[in-house]
Design an enzyme around this catalytic site. Structure first.
Site, PDB file in Angstrom:
ATOM      1  CG  ASP A  15      -1.854  -1.307   0.951  1.00 19.75           C
ATOM      2  OD1 ASP A  15      -2.048  -1.695   0.324  1.00 19.75           O
ATOM      3  OD2 ASP A  15      -2.335  -1.619   1.529  1.00 19.75           O
ATOM      4  CE  LYS A  81      -3.668  -4.393   0.786  1.00 25.93           C
ATOM      5  NZ  LYS A  81      -4.371  -3.778   2.218  1.00 25.93           N
ATOM      6  CB  CYS A 114      -1.837  -2.522   5.650  1.00 21.42           C
ATOM      7  SG  CYS A 114      -3.502  -2.133   5.175  1.00 21.42           S
TER       8      CYS A 114
END
Length: 201
Positions: A15, A81, A114
């Site tokens: 990310d 996602k 994450c």
């Protein structure tokens, strides 16, 4: 990768997107470490997995990483996602094509969300997990050491980019070692900067 200390290595980039740039503690240092790891991944033929979190709202992967662009690094999977973990069905499918278990080295954000959930899922699936302390961060820097301590307790190895690169090579006699040394030299100052800002105890 036969006879090396780390078997079936794979790089996971979590990310690293444009919208996070102003919010994440020492974001440029995370990017620099990731660039170094991408260079090493090309030399050592290490597969790369990358994700974005809600790309429509939070933007594309930072362009300086050069993922999936002409002349850049081709990823095995580069998926968007809404899950916090990187292990979407698409990423799991891509992982399944490799010899298992993998030795997964994770860089990216956020350490306590994450990155943590990705590491826990990989560990649950039987993979070895390495977290690079000079390659992860969060909006609030205080979250990082707490997350790393938890992940150590769960069985992940917390290390640094340089340590992992040398362990992955394992032997100064192998053909790629000279190229890895050049990467270490090229990123020497940026590595020092990342360690001094991201790895404070």
């Amino acid at each position: 990768m036969a006879n090396r200390r780390i078997s079936n290595p794979a790089l996971f980039i979590c990310d690293l997107q444009e919208k996070f740039r102003p919010a994440i503690h020492e974001f440029p240092k995370v990017i620099a470490t990731t660039q170094k790891m991408l260079k090493a991944s090309q030399i050592l033929n290490i597969p790369v997995f990358a994700t974005t979190q809600n790309r429509a709202r939070l933007g594309e992967t930072c362009p300086e990483l050069g993922l999936d662009v002409p002349g850049g690094v081709r990823t095995v999977a580069h998926e968007d996602k809404t899950l916090f973990s990187m292990l979407t069905p698409e990423v799991r499918q891509a992982i399944s094509k490799f010899n298992s278990p993998l030795s997964c080295v994770i860089v990216g954000i956020e350490s306590h969300i994450c990155v943590t959930q990705t590491a826990l899922d990989l560990l649950h699936d039987g993979h070895k997990v390495y977290i690079l302390a000079d390659g992860v961060s969060s909006c609030n820097k205080e979250e990082v050491p707490i997350a790393l301590a938890r992940l150590r307790g769960e069985g992940a190895v917390v290390t640094t980019s340089e340590s992992w690169m040398y362990e992955c090579v394992g032997d100064a006699g192998i053909e790629e070692f000279r190229q890895i040394i050049n990467v270490v030299k090229e990123w020497n100052q940026k590595t020092k900067d990342a360690l001094q800002t991201l790895c404070k105890i």
